[in-house]
Write an enzyme that holds these catalytic residues in place. Sequence first.
Site, short mmCIF file in Angstrom:
data_model
loop_
_atom_site.label_atom_id
_atom_site.label_comp_id
_atom_site.label_asym_id
_atom_site.label_seq_id
_atom_site.Cartn_x
_atom_site.Cartn_y
_atom_site.Cartn_z
CE LYS A 1 57.31 24.26 41.99
NZ LYS A 1 58.49 25.12 41.78
CB SER B 1 60.73 22.83 39.63
OG SER B 1 60.54 23.99 40.43
CB SER C 1 61.39 26.86 39.51
OG SER C 1 62.40 25.89 39.52
#
Lengths: 480, 464, 94
Positions: free
Chosen positions: B61, B136, B160
């Site tokens: 990420k 996210s 997330s």
Amino acid sequence: MSAHEKYDVFIGLEIHIHLKTVSKMFCSCRAHYGDEPNTNVCPVCLGYPGTLPLLNERAMELGYHVARSLGCRIADRTSFVRKNYFYPDMPKNYQISQFEEPVGVEGLMEADLGDGGVRNIRIHDVHLEEDAGKMIHAGDVTLLDFNRAGYPLLEIVTEPDLRTGEETEAFLRDFQRLVRYLGVSDGNMDEGSMKCDANISINHPGKGLGTKVELKNMNSPRFVRLALNHEVIRHAEIIDAGGSLIQETRLWNENRDITESMRRKEEADDYRYFPEPDLPPFIPDDAFLARVEASMVELPLDKKRRLQAEYGLSPEQAEFIHDDVATLHLFEQTVRTGSSARNVAAWLSSDIRKLLNRENLSLADSPLSAARFSALLKLIEEGRISGKIAKKVLENIFSENSDPESIVEKEGWSQISNPVELALIVDKVIGANPEVAAAVRDGDMKQRGWLMGQVMRASDGKAAPELSGKILDEKLSTIV
Amino acid sequence: MSLISELWSGVLIEPGRREQYTRLVGEIDESIGSFLSFSLENPTGKPAGKGPLNGLPVAVKDNIAVEGRPLTCGSHILENLKAPYTATAVRRLEDAGAVVVGKTNMDEFGMGSSNEHSALGTTVNPWNKDRVPGGSSGGSAAAVAAGLVPLALGSDTGGSVRQPANFCGVYGLKPTYGSISRFGLTAYASSLEVIGALTRDIDLLETAFGVMAARDEKDQSSISADMISEDATHVVMLEVDDEILDAPVADAYKRTEGALKEAGYSVGKVSLPSLEMVVPAYYTIATAEASANLARYNGIRYGHSPDFSENPTELMRMARHEGFGDEVKLRILLGTYVLRSGFQDQYYVKAQKIRTLIRNELAGVFASCDLLLMPVFPTQAFLMGDAGMDDYKQRVADVFTCLANLTGLPALSVPTGIDGGLPTGVQFMAPAFGEKRLFKAARDLTDSFPLQTAPGALDIRSLS
Amino acid sequence: MARALDEWSLMAELARLELDDNEALRLAQEAERMRELFLTMSRADVDSLEPTTHALARENRVRKDVVDSFENIDVLLNASPELEDEFFLIPNVL
């Protein structure tokens, strides 16, 4: 009637000291003055995304050491908070500090405030935090150097127990001496390793605190005195005229000798303190507390009293010896080798001091060690050199950076203490000055001193004074 | 070594397959948009380590630092930033042989549940390209679901990792707070978040977690602790009002109960009286911490800076104005508000006390069970854009996920199949350091809920 | 809404966020919605509880006072939008 007679004055201090660690508070960058700009930086102290503060154990220890030495109630649990405000030299735009759980609270510092006497000044709290970077203003730009960002700071907050600029200056000098005794900080206001902000208010007698004004930008204890005394008068004039004071922050302008309002148009500060989630609370264990206890030293005023009581020093000598920690250490080490305390103090406060001043040296940087100092005193005590020669030896220790024995040997300054050799010199002096010798025999003891002087001169100052005197007396009484 | 690791192990070594792999990722990801950057070259030139993850490609990420690679956090303000160091979790994976291949898209600074708050690109759900991948960590979830990587790292502040894993039909682990170092994870809400992992292979997940979990000298909030045993026989299900959940989600939840019983678990029920306080408490704490964590982005030392500014304050204000998106600005405003002096007791401190209340309630729950079963999110992957879920509703829908963040406890979202062409799933929560129980429960459900593959996903076996 | 707008503008000021008019209005509306959600916390009876500040902190954590310098300082300096010699550069504080 002066302002001080008419009003009660309340002065409190916020003192920041840089702690003597080798690395920064929350990262492993070097904590060091005077390096090239932005060389002691890393992702942590530049506030890079993803980095985390890593608490320096030594800084924590030094914080506890100061808190303990100031008689604070030391924390059985201490923690950090974030203090939020934006400033270009602050990488994270929050400062890691302490708020509700500082390392120490409610202390007392005994200080000699000159005319204000020896008093206990209450300490509100002692807490750890990190320093910001440095801004250098250059025309229409500002240059930023983050070497100082993350330097460990200890803030000591006093209660408003001081009354005059003079008292405050004296307090600050006592405080500087204290941190140097503890070895936790250099405490230099001109180098920036110590900073002091003050708050002041005045009020009609017995009415308690007045409207508080904060003072900043005072770069020496002297400026603190001048700024505070300036404020006392300014406050008194406003109150005398029936006006009221504004609670504000003012800056000392050292070029104009006045304080000026900061007039920052920014909104009122709201630091929005909250617990630092990246650092768990610190709970000192027994080993940690034992280390703090072990580092405790005798405090300056106690030391001064002991110098008088135990070593028989005069108040002036004690003041001089205890004032500077290097002087004190040299004194103590030298006395420990068996030299007479009063002798050591006398040399330190006269000849050595003069020489240091002349050479513009600090004791720490000088070639005079305790070993050399006590060797020098031993040479005198053993009658191997006279006091007069000793002064020359001292000069040579400084100029040649060598030991007293080798100087004496090299220069041939050993005292003449061979009675036969001395008798020859005395004979020569008497022979050359028969009238004076006769006068001494007739009881004119003044002239005896003159003859002794001639003996010293004839021997280049090397004649052992006591023995020479004895021989002189013998000669004068036998040659009748 | 797990099956999936064996399948992947040669891909990055043989030049032919390497090239083929790169080309296929490019082709497939063109319509999915999971990666913000992709490159098989290690920018530091450091050789890979050897260990249980040899040759395994990993997606990371874009809020986790990998030296020499971008660290955008999905934000304009860090669009041009390259990480000057590597996160501990990534370094540990690399030391075990894993190879970082790219950085994945995300909601800006982790703030969002759809990936639509990324300033740098759009990611869609591999199962249905009109729908969001969740957020996210949406890019990481999409990359795994599309078969582009066997393993991806995400971060979980309020769900997330688990929610996008759930939307994309893969496993998503939110480990115990402090078990994996946060060093290198861009902070959004420091006391809540942790690096997590997404994969289609539960064995690989367990291996990767074992590799990453360690007390770290660079993260003083990291914890070393013994893992508790995997023994788990009694599960309690959180009682949830049926009308809160969309029908496929409610149905999957019920079917999980049956599947667990079939696998030999006893299943009870529990309600959490304070559940309604979870979302406001979570957003109060998260935004408070965010307002401080994001204060460092000011256009001075790195990151976006305005073309012109007259003074430092304007420089900072404009850098932040131009650099941050709406959701980030909103959360900074909220966080500033709840921390104001005079308001703290009403908001921030209150939320921290509610946090204690919830911890106590969950401690009570785990006193009499081994695992807690809950939905992940009230809906399946929703439509993109205005036809989807409004931002406020998305935030309120974090109720089931942010519980684990407020308490620091580990949780795993587990796929339960496909309904209406979209994945469904549930999540298990365990006591602190009870990750092994989570893995066991997930394994025990694989017979009932075999993992499905998204249409058009890369099949690593097809590479020759 | 005017009062709310002022209040959120003050927050923007504290947070050094420049907001244009549209943004300010949009964000203030959304922030008000969230504020109302936050206010529901007043229903929780938690006065007797200690706040949780650290989820699972268990032990003291410190590092030794030793220097370990960062190797790639050039990378850090070159990341700056404005650099002069070895300094980060900003417009002067007026």
